[in-house]
Design a protein around this motif. Sequence first.
Motif, PDB file in Angstrom:
ATOM      1  N   UNK A  35       0.806  -1.232   0.000  1.00 47.71           N
ATOM      2  CA  UNK A  35       0.000   0.000   0.000  1.00 47.71           C
ATOM      3  C   UNK A  35       0.836   1.278   0.000  1.00 47.71           C
ATOM      4  N   UNK A  36       2.075   1.207   0.504  1.00 44.68           N
ATOM      5  CA  UNK A  36       2.916   2.405   0.497  1.00 44.68           C
ATOM      6  C   UNK A  36       3.368   2.783  -0.913  1.00 44.68           C
ATOM      7  N   UNK A  37       3.313   1.819  -1.840  1.00 46.48           N
ATOM      8  CA  UNK A  37       3.829   2.024  -3.192  1.00 46.48           C
ATOM      9  C   UNK A  37       2.719   2.022  -4.238  1.00 46.48           C
ATOM     10  N   UNK A  38       1.737   1.186  -4.060  1.00 51.67           N
ATOM     11  CA  UNK A  38       0.685   1.051  -5.072  1.00 51.67           C
ATOM     12  C   UNK A  38      -0.046   2.381  -5.261  1.00 51.67           C
ATOM     13  N   UNK A  39      -0.245   2.803  -6.505  1.00 54.76           N
ATOM     14  CA  UNK A  39      -0.939   4.076  -6.747  1.00 54.76           C
ATOM     15  C   UNK A  39      -2.337   4.095  -6.131  1.00 54.76           C
ATOM     16  N   UNK A  40      -2.735   5.280  -5.711  1.00 50.71           N
ATOM     17  CA  UNK A  40      -4.078   5.495  -5.178  1.00 50.71           C
ATOM     18  C   UNK A  40      -4.799   6.477  -6.091  1.00 50.71           C
ATOM     19  N   UNK A  41      -6.018   6.796  -5.748  1.00 50.75           N
ATOM     20  CA  UNK A  41      -6.828   7.659  -6.619  1.00 50.75           C
ATOM     21  C   UNK A  41      -6.155   9.003  -6.868  1.00 50.75           C
ATOM     22  N   UNK A  42      -5.443   9.513  -5.852  1.00 51.45           N
ATOM     23  CA  UNK A  42      -4.829  10.840  -5.979  1.00 51.45           C
ATOM     24  C   UNK A  42      -3.476  10.807  -6.678  1.00 51.45           C
ATOM     25  N   UNK A  43      -2.955   9.636  -7.010  1.00 49.74           N
ATOM     26  CA  UNK A  43      -1.627   9.543  -7.625  1.00 49.74           C
ATOM     27  C   UNK A  43      -1.606  10.244  -8.979  1.00 49.74           C
ATOM     28  N   UNK A  44      -0.482  10.905  -9.271  1.00 45.82           N
ATOM     29  CA  UNK A  44      -0.378  11.613 -10.551  1.00 45.82           C
ATOM     30  C   UNK A  44       0.132  10.672 -11.643  1.00 45.82           C
ATOM     31  N   UNK A  45       0.208  11.192 -12.853  1.00 45.97           N
ATOM     32  CA  UNK A  45       0.600  10.365 -13.997  1.00 45.97           C
ATOM     33  C   UNK A  45       2.027   9.846 -13.859  1.00 45.97           C
ATOM     34  N   UNK A  46       2.922  10.665 -13.298  1.00 47.67           N
ATOM     35  CA  UNK A  46       4.312  10.234 -13.154  1.00 47.67           C
ATOM     36  C   UNK A  46       4.414   9.023 -12.226  1.00 47.67           C
ATOM     37  N   UNK A  47       3.652   9.059 -11.140  1.00 47.29           N
ATOM     38  CA  UNK A  47       3.676   7.933 -10.196  1.00 47.29           C
ATOM     39  C   UNK A  47       3.075   6.684 -10.829  1.00 47.29           C
ATOM     40  N   UNK A  48       1.967   6.845 -11.526  1.00 50.74           N
ATOM     41  CA  UNK A  48       1.324   5.697 -12.169  1.00 50.74           C
ATOM     42  C   UNK A  48       2.227   5.104 -13.253  1.00 50.74           C
ATOM     43  N   UNK A  49       2.897   5.964 -13.979  1.00 45.48           N
ATOM     44  CA  UNK A  49       3.774   5.494 -15.049  1.00 45.48           C
ATOM     45  C   UNK A  49       4.958   4.709 -14.484  1.00 45.48           C
ATOM     46  N   UNK A  50       5.557   5.219 -13.400  1.00 40.93           N
ATOM     47  CA  UNK A  50       6.691   4.524 -12.792  1.00 40.93           C
ATOM     48  C   UNK A  50       6.252   3.177 -12.234  1.00 40.93           C
ATOM     49  N   UNK A  51       5.108   3.153 -11.587  1.00 41.17           N
ATOM     50  CA  UNK A  51       4.630   1.896 -11.015  1.00 41.17           C
ATOM     51  C   UNK A  51       4.387   0.857 -12.107  1.00 41.17           C
ATOM     52  N   UNK A  52       3.759   1.264 -13.193  1.00 37.96           N
ATOM     53  CA  UNK A  52       3.491   0.335 -14.293  1.00 37.96           C
ATOM     54  C   UNK A  52       4.799  -0.184 -14.894  1.00 37.96           C
ATOM     55  N   UNK A  53       5.787   0.698 -15.015  1.00 38.30           N
ATOM     56  CA  UNK A  53       7.073   0.289 -15.583  1.00 38.30           C
ATOM     57  C   UNK A  53       7.773  -0.728 -14.684  1.00 38.30           C
ATOM     58  N   UNK A  54       7.694  -0.528 -13.372  1.00 38.33           N
ATOM     59  CA  UNK A  54       8.330  -1.457 -12.442  1.00 38.33           C
ATOM     60  C   UNK A  54       7.602  -2.797 -12.402  1.00 38.33           C
TER      61      UNK A  54
END
Length: 335
Positions: A35-54
């Motif tokens: 939960x500390x890493x997984x994107x949440x509703x408020x996450x921005x595009x940069x965070x979502x993009x990094x998470x998907x890449x990882x």
Amino acid sequence: MPDFWRNSGFHLLLRDSAGRLRVTDDFLRAYYLRPEIHPVEESDDAERSLHAALMAEPRRRVARSELEAIADPDARDNYRVVLAFRDRLLAAGTVEACYASTFKGAVDTPPLFIEQMAHVILRNILDGCDDPLKLRAAELFFREQQATIREGHALLADRETVQLHAAGSRYGSIGRLIVEASGAVGSVELDVLDGANAALYWQRESRHDTVISLTYGRPALDALAGVIALWVKHFLGITVRVKPIRRIDEAHWAWHVGLDAESSAILNDLWSGAELEQGRMQRILALFALEFEDACTMRADIAGRSVYLALSANDEGVVRMKPQNLLASLPLNEA
């Protein structure tokens, strides 16, 4: 035989030829799903993009610019911590090597990750174990315990469970005892595991709601001694015999290892002849004598002598075992 500790991540890892746990992509992905890493509703595009890449490439290098592009400072910090731990795991190659290297120098790995490594390593060590008491005793290596003394019995309950249920409305005698001893209000229903009812553990191991007695002569204490011996064998390749003892009869013993910070301080004071404050001795819950099967694997000047171990509670009744002390402090022959 029932499976156990399914939340340890053991099923995501592979064993190497030496029986150590090799880091896999799926094991790394499990950290990105925290939960500390997984994107949440408020996450921005940069965070979502990094998470998907990882998630697609768990071992990929992450540029500083990718982290700095994340707007949320807490999210950036969480990524830095997890990625630093990932890099340590990958550099070590196995979870065991990562665990051992963590304590060489300043420790900058979060306690949560250290406990998780101990958890999955013990799941590996105890694979195929059919003794529930040994499994429950092994939880001391990675979960804090709340201790209390009742009619001469040293009882240990999972500290997190006691805290979570302290405001409950059911009043079991053992639950009330342990919660009141910890200064909380309320109670939790807990069963003391012993030889006769140890099978309860198989249905409840993930609930952490059973108690063990470390009183001398009780089977859980023998089980803990057995886990200590297995831990040493797995990491150091040395066979040792560990047996519970009532007291240390040697006036000037050769070596000791505290299994927690409190025990280290008490044993150091006793060995040096310092006068202990009233009540400190009562914090010692268990004593063990460890003997090397092959005396040649010990330091030559004390070869063949017993190494004494102690496990204690602090002044709040909390037991925080440090199994890494067994790896760093035994008197090994380094020649």
